[in-house]
Design a protein around this motif. Sequence first.
Motif, PDB file in Angstrom:
ATOM      1  N   GLU A   4      -7.839   8.881  -0.536  1.00 60.67           N
ATOM      2  CA  GLU A   4      -8.809   8.788   0.548  1.00 60.67           C
ATOM      3  C   GLU A   4      -9.872   7.761   0.183  1.00 60.67           C
ATOM      4  OE1 GLU A   4     -10.109  12.828   0.853  1.00 60.67           O
ATOM      5  OE2 GLU A   4     -11.437  12.675  -0.880  1.00 60.67           O
ATOM      6  N   LYS A   5     -10.736   7.481   1.138  1.00 58.36           N
ATOM      7  CA  LYS A   5     -11.747   6.440   0.995  1.00 58.36           C
ATOM      8  C   LYS A   5     -12.537   6.602  -0.302  1.00 58.36           C
ATOM      9  CE  LYS A   5     -15.295   4.051   3.676  1.00 58.36           C
ATOM     10  NZ  LYS A   5     -14.793   2.728   3.574  1.00 58.36           N
ATOM     11  N   ASN A   6     -12.696   5.453  -0.983  1.00 55.27           N
ATOM     12  CA  ASN A   6     -13.476   5.342  -2.218  1.00 55.27           C
ATOM     13  C   ASN A   6     -12.891   6.104  -3.404  1.00 55.27           C
ATOM     14  OD1 ASN A   6     -15.333   3.589  -0.986  1.00 55.27           O
ATOM     15  ND2 ASN A   6     -16.469   5.325  -0.166  1.00 55.27           N
ATOM     16  N   LYS A   7     -11.577   6.334  -3.394  1.00 52.67           N
ATOM     17  CA  LYS A   7     -10.879   6.882  -4.560  1.00 52.67           C
ATOM     18  C   LYS A   7     -10.039   5.762  -5.166  1.00 52.67           C
ATOM     19  CE  LYS A   7     -12.156  11.195  -4.118  1.00 52.67           C
ATOM     20  NZ  LYS A   7     -13.116  11.769  -5.034  1.00 52.67           N
ATOM     21  N   MET A   8      -9.888   5.773  -6.477  1.00 54.96           N
ATOM     22  CA  MET A   8      -9.004   4.826  -7.150  1.00 54.96           C
ATOM     23  C   MET A   8      -7.600   5.410  -7.069  1.00 54.96           C
ATOM     24  SD  MET A   8      -8.561   1.965  -8.725  1.00 54.96           S
ATOM     25  CE  MET A   8     -10.106   1.374  -9.379  1.00 54.96           C
ATOM     26  N   VAL A   9      -6.717   4.671  -6.421  1.00 54.23           N
ATOM     27  CA  VAL A   9      -5.353   5.138  -6.186  1.00 54.23           C
ATOM     28  C   VAL A   9      -4.383   4.227  -6.933  1.00 54.23           C
ATOM     29  CG1 VAL A   9      -3.585   5.562  -4.425  1.00 54.23           C
ATOM     30  CG2 VAL A   9      -5.994   6.040  -3.909  1.00 54.23           C
ATOM     31  N   GLY A  10      -3.432   4.832  -7.614  1.00 54.95           N
ATOM     32  CA  GLY A  10      -2.372   4.086  -8.291  1.00 54.95           C
ATOM     33  C   GLY A  10      -1.046   4.394  -7.618  1.00 54.95           C
ATOM     34  N   VAL A  11      -0.283   3.342  -7.317  1.00 54.07           N
ATOM     35  CA  VAL A  11       1.011   3.527  -6.658  1.00 54.07           C
ATOM     36  C   VAL A  11       2.094   2.702  -7.347  1.00 54.07           C
ATOM     37  CG1 VAL A  11       0.016   4.018  -4.384  1.00 54.07           C
ATOM     38  CG2 VAL A  11       0.616   1.665  -4.957  1.00 54.07           C
ATOM     39  N   ASP A  12       3.276   3.280  -7.407  1.00 53.92           N
ATOM     40  CA  ASP A  12       4.481   2.512  -7.707  1.00 53.92           C
ATOM     41  C   ASP A  12       5.075   2.182  -6.353  1.00 53.92           C
ATOM     42  OD1 ASP A  12       4.422   2.466 -10.489  1.00 53.92           O
ATOM     43  OD2 ASP A  12       5.471   4.392 -10.663  1.00 53.92           O
ATOM     44  N   TYR A  13       5.525   0.936  -6.180  1.00 52.37           N
ATOM     45  CA  TYR A  13       6.035   0.554  -4.865  1.00 52.37           C
ATOM     46  C   TYR A  13       7.188  -0.430  -5.004  1.00 52.37           C
ATOM     47  CZ  TYR A  13       3.840  -3.964  -5.488  1.00 52.37           C
ATOM     48  OH  TYR A  13       3.519  -5.204  -5.987  1.00 52.37           O
ATOM     49  N   LYS A  14       7.977  -0.474  -3.963  1.00 46.76           N
ATOM     50  CA  LYS A  14       9.023  -1.492  -3.813  1.00 46.76           C
ATOM     51  C   LYS A  14       8.911  -2.005  -2.392  1.00 46.76           C
ATOM     52  CE  LYS A  14      13.358  -0.318  -3.455  1.00 46.76           C
ATOM     53  NZ  LYS A  14      14.707   0.163  -3.752  1.00 46.76           N
ATOM     54  N   LEU A  15       8.818  -3.322  -2.254  1.00 46.73           N
ATOM     55  CA  LEU A  15       8.766  -3.982  -0.952  1.00 46.73           C
ATOM     56  C   LEU A  15      10.095  -4.681  -0.727  1.00 46.73           C
ATOM     57  CD1 LEU A  15       7.502  -5.241   1.600  1.00 46.73           C
ATOM     58  CD2 LEU A  15       6.467  -6.976   0.110  1.00 46.73           C
ATOM     59  N   PRO A  53      -0.719  12.675  -5.961  1.00 46.01           N
ATOM     60  CA  PRO A  53       0.212  12.195  -6.994  1.00 46.01           C
ATOM     61  C   PRO A  53       1.533  12.954  -6.965  1.00 46.01           C
ATOM     62  CG  PRO A  53      -1.996  12.302  -7.888  1.00 46.01           C
ATOM     63  CD  PRO A  53      -2.053  12.932  -6.514  1.00 46.01           C
ATOM     64  N   GLY A  54       2.610  12.208  -7.088  1.00 48.71           N
ATOM     65  CA  GLY A  54       3.955  12.774  -7.042  1.00 48.71           C
ATOM     66  C   GLY A  54       4.605  12.667  -5.675  1.00 48.71           C
ATOM     67  N   VAL A 139       7.065   3.935  -1.574  1.00 44.83           N
ATOM     68  CA  VAL A 139       5.856   4.102  -2.373  1.00 44.83           C
ATOM     69  C   VAL A 139       5.817   5.497  -2.969  1.00 44.83           C
ATOM     70  CG1 VAL A 139       3.319   4.077  -2.308  1.00 44.83           C
ATOM     71  CG2 VAL A 139       4.610   2.488  -0.868  1.00 44.83           C
ATOM     72  N   GLU A 140       5.402   5.576  -4.225  1.00 48.34           N
ATOM     73  CA  GLU A 140       5.109   6.864  -4.860  1.00 48.34           C
ATOM     74  C   GLU A 140       3.656   6.834  -5.309  1.00 48.34           C
ATOM     75  OE1 GLU A 140       6.362   9.873  -8.502  1.00 48.34           O
ATOM     76  OE2 GLU A 140       7.500   8.027  -8.221  1.00 48.34           O
ATOM     77  N   ILE A 141       2.920   7.853  -4.947  1.00 49.48           N
ATOM     78  CA  ILE A 141       1.542   7.981  -5.405  1.00 49.48           C
ATOM     79  C   ILE A 141       1.611   8.444  -6.861  1.00 49.48           C
ATOM     80  CG2 ILE A 141      -0.726   9.020  -4.998  1.00 49.48           C
ATOM     81  CD1 ILE A 141       0.546   7.404  -2.585  1.00 49.48           C
TER      82      ILE A 141
END
Length: 179
Positions: A4-15, A53-54, A139-141
Amino acid sequence: MKAEKNKMVGVDYKLTVDGQIADQSRPGQPLEFIFGTGMLLPKFEEAIEGREPGEKVSFTLSPKDGYGELIAEAVVDLPKNLFMVDGKLAEDILFVGSQVPMSDSQGNRMTGIVKEVGDEHVKMDFNHPMAGKTLNFDVEIVSVRDVTPEDLQGGCSCGDCGDDCGGGCDHEKGHCDCH
């Protein structure tokens, strides 16, 4: 904790674009960004908002929700003499597909892709390389946490380099510009 807004988010992704992998995060090096601050495409953030996450999500962005439609006026013929360096034609960059950093008369920086090299002109395309493309994301959070003061200093958060990197992250591609 949720994305959500103003959280540091890490994602694994494939485009995936046109059936080919166009970009992906590196194993163990998720793309990290501060949610809701305009670092990523708005519809990308919308698709992962509220996830934890997950969680995994797959979604498709149309060109208008990605990098826009192709703009015909962004493809221009430039005089070949613009590509002179120290009185010599910069032949090492003048080939079809080459990405050439340039600036306009106001000093705005942009990258053009060489589409054609003629006797007198070079056809350059200044559309974003992903303009007109349908973007398919998997995408995976990986993480969600509170933002720290260090996160706000504008350093590289892609995991590719140390704190002394001056290049910064390319948040569209998820890599550091200092390599």
